[in-house]
Design a protein around this motif. Structure first.
Motif, mmCIF file in Angstrom:
data_model
loop_
_atom_site.group_PDB
_atom_site.id
_atom_site.type_symbol
_atom_site.label_atom_id
_atom_site.label_comp_id
_atom_site.label_asym_id
_atom_site.label_seq_id
_atom_site.Cartn_x
_atom_site.Cartn_y
_atom_site.Cartn_z
ATOM 1 N N ASP A 211 31.283 50.009 41.317
ATOM 2 C CA ASP A 211 30.619 50.882 40.330
ATOM 3 C C ASP A 211 31.016 50.531 38.901
ATOM 4 O OD1 ASP A 211 29.310 52.308 42.304
ATOM 5 O OD2 ASP A 211 30.731 53.976 42.312
ATOM 6 N N ILE A 212 32.299 50.256 38.673
ATOM 7 C CA ILE A 212 32.769 50.138 37.293
ATOM 8 C C ILE A 212 32.820 48.712 36.758
ATOM 9 C CG2 ILE A 212 34.094 52.274 37.527
ATOM 10 C CD1 ILE A 212 36.640 50.554 37.483
ATOM 11 N N VAL A 213 32.907 47.712 37.626
ATOM 12 C CA VAL A 213 32.978 46.325 37.138
ATOM 13 C C VAL A 213 31.783 45.982 36.249
ATOM 14 C CG1 VAL A 213 32.760 43.911 37.885
ATOM 15 C CG2 VAL A 213 34.550 45.360 38.847
ATOM 16 N N PRO A 214 30.534 46.300 36.633
ATOM 17 C CA PRO A 214 29.407 45.992 35.735
ATOM 18 C C PRO A 214 29.510 46.692 34.380
ATOM 19 C CG PRO A 214 28.606 46.471 37.946
ATOM 20 C CD PRO A 214 30.058 46.859 37.918
ATOM 21 N N LEU A 219 30.509 46.116 28.532
ATOM 22 C CA LEU A 219 31.185 46.584 27.324
ATOM 23 C C LEU A 219 32.288 45.627 26.850
ATOM 24 C CD1 LEU A 219 31.534 50.379 28.228
ATOM 25 C CD2 LEU A 219 29.877 49.325 26.678
ATOM 26 N N ARG A 220 32.453 44.514 27.565
ATOM 27 C CA ARG A 220 33.465 43.501 27.214
ATOM 28 C C ARG A 220 34.869 44.104 27.164
ATOM 29 N NH1 ARG A 220 33.122 42.527 22.381
ATOM 30 N NH2 ARG A 220 31.665 44.185 21.812
ATOM 31 N N LEU A 221 35.206 44.813 28.212
ATOM 32 C CA LEU A 221 36.499 45.474 28.302
ATOM 33 C C LEU A 221 37.410 44.743 29.285
ATOM 34 C CD1 LEU A 221 35.264 49.187 28.384
ATOM 35 C CD2 LEU A 221 36.312 47.974 26.451
ATOM 36 N N PRO A 222 38.730 44.889 29.126
ATOM 37 C CA PRO A 222 39.663 44.203 30.016
ATOM 38 C C PRO A 222 39.373 44.497 31.482
ATOM 39 C CG PRO A 222 40.841 45.212 28.187
ATOM 40 C CD PRO A 222 39.418 45.690 28.099
ATOM 41 N N LYS A 227 35.647 38.685 41.273
ATOM 42 C CA LYS A 227 34.554 39.007 42.188
ATOM 43 C C LYS A 227 34.236 37.799 43.054
ATOM 44 C CE LYS A 227 29.699 40.559 42.125
ATOM 45 N NZ LYS A 227 28.572 40.942 41.233
ATOM 46 N N GLU A 228 34.219 38.003 44.363
ATOM 47 C CA GLU A 228 33.920 36.923 45.297
ATOM 48 C C GLU A 228 32.806 37.353 46.238
ATOM 49 O OE1 GLU A 228 37.367 35.682 47.395
ATOM 50 O OE2 GLU A 228 38.329 34.779 45.632
ATOM 51 N N ALA A 236 29.748 41.902 47.787
ATOM 52 C CA ALA A 236 30.771 41.250 46.977
ATOM 53 C C ALA A 236 32.139 41.854 47.275
ATOM 54 C CB ALA A 236 30.433 41.405 45.500
ATOM 55 N N LEU A 237 33.155 41.041 47.136
ATOM 56 C CA LEU A 237 34.519 41.483 47.340
ATOM 57 C C LEU A 237 35.230 41.455 45.994
ATOM 58 C CD1 LEU A 237 36.592 42.279 49.539
ATOM 59 C CD2 LEU A 237 37.224 39.855 49.671
ATOM 60 N N TYR A 238 35.857 42.570 45.626
ATOM 61 C CA TYR A 238 36.544 42.683 44.344
ATOM 62 C C TYR A 238 38.046 42.579 44.569
ATOM 63 C CZ TYR A 238 31.973 44.243 42.804
ATOM 64 O OH TYR A 238 30.632 44.309 42.535
#
Length: 276
Positions: A211-214, A219-222, A227-228, A236-238
């Motif tokens: 949910d939050i990775v995109p 937003l170009r945040l740390p 992601k694989e 996808a595997l985070y």
């Protein structure tokens, strides 16, 4: 099997269930306690009111869950909230850090609220009916917490260079703690077999990161997450690229919480039996 109330829970499940409920409640209680410190000093009058309301909601959610623990243990919500030793609290370390500056509070609130949203959604199918009923009440208020935290993450990320810098600094500090949110609960295998916990913590963590990775990428945040794609047509595997800070679910806490515990249990220790 469905458990309609505390009396239906067999003896071998009572302690795992109690610790599980404490984990959920303590997360809300401690975060609400820290965020209440913004009352009177938030950046704007509107945020002063919002922070007070959100903190009050979180402490109210904790009370709902403490009531269920009390039913299982033959105690009262007040005793559950205040009459425990440091190591008997089960919150993750993310929520027990001092409130810091406004960017730190907003970053932590976003990380926690998005994870909590995933967790609450999964618990609507729990076999413990009192928990499902409590979640129904909690979710109605958490919708607004989620909207508030998302609005502030976007506002800081798209704001002035100083706001963006403060937000990114806060996130770098918080990511190790945030990755501990889905630290497995005590006796998680027992809870899963009973259906009290419908979904393993590791699976919930993947849903949360999905949910939050995109959002963080946009937003170009740390983002210390790799992601694989393990196979064609597979999700996808985070994979975190930093070590998660864990231990909270097992009673291992920070110095910040030691100070907070001394403060928030002072009345209870001075005046046994006082109510809240």
């Amino acid at each position: 099997m469905e458990f309609s109330d505390a009396s239906m829970v067999p003896p071998d499940l009572q302690q795992p269930l109690s610790n599980f409920l404490l984990s959920l409640a303590d997360d809300e209680f401690i975060l609400g306690y820290w965020d209440s410190e913004w009352t009177g000093v938030a950046p704007t009058l509107e945020e002063d009111v919002a922070c007070s309301s959100i903190a009050q909601d979180e402490i109210g959610h904790a009370r709902l869950l403490y009531q269920e623990v009390a039913a299982l243990t033959g105690s009262t919500p007040d005793q559950v909230a205040y009459d425990r030793t440091l190591s008997e609290y089960r919150q993750v370390q993310l929520v027990e850090r001092r409130r810091g500056n406004w960017a730190f509070t907003c970053a932590r609130r976003y990380l926690y609220e998005t994870a909590d949203q995933v967790r609450l959604a999964s618990l609507t199918t729990s076999t413990y009916r009192p928990l499902v009923e409590a979640i129904g009440k909690i979710e109605r208020e958490e919708v607004y917490h989620q909207m508030h935290s998302t609005a502030w993450l976007n506002r800081l990320a798209n704001g002035t260079p100083t706001a963006y810098q403060l937000l990114t600094e806060a996130l770098r500090q918080l990511w190790p703690d945030a990755l501990g949110i889905f630290e497995p609960f005590e006796n998680e295998d027992v809870l899963l077999r009973a259906g009290i916990l419908p979904v393993p913590s590791a699976v919930l963590e993947q849903r949360w990161l999905g949910d939050i990775v995109p959002v963080f990428e946009r937003l170009r945040l740390p983002l210390p997450i790799k992601k694989e794609s393990p196979a064609v047509d597979s999700p996808a595997l985070y994979i975190p690229t930093i070590v998660a800070r864990t231990g909270g679910r097992r009673g291992q806490h920070s110095a910040d919480f030691t100070d907070l515990w001394n403060q928030m249990t002072m009345v209870s220790r001075m005046e046994p039996g006082a109510s809240w």
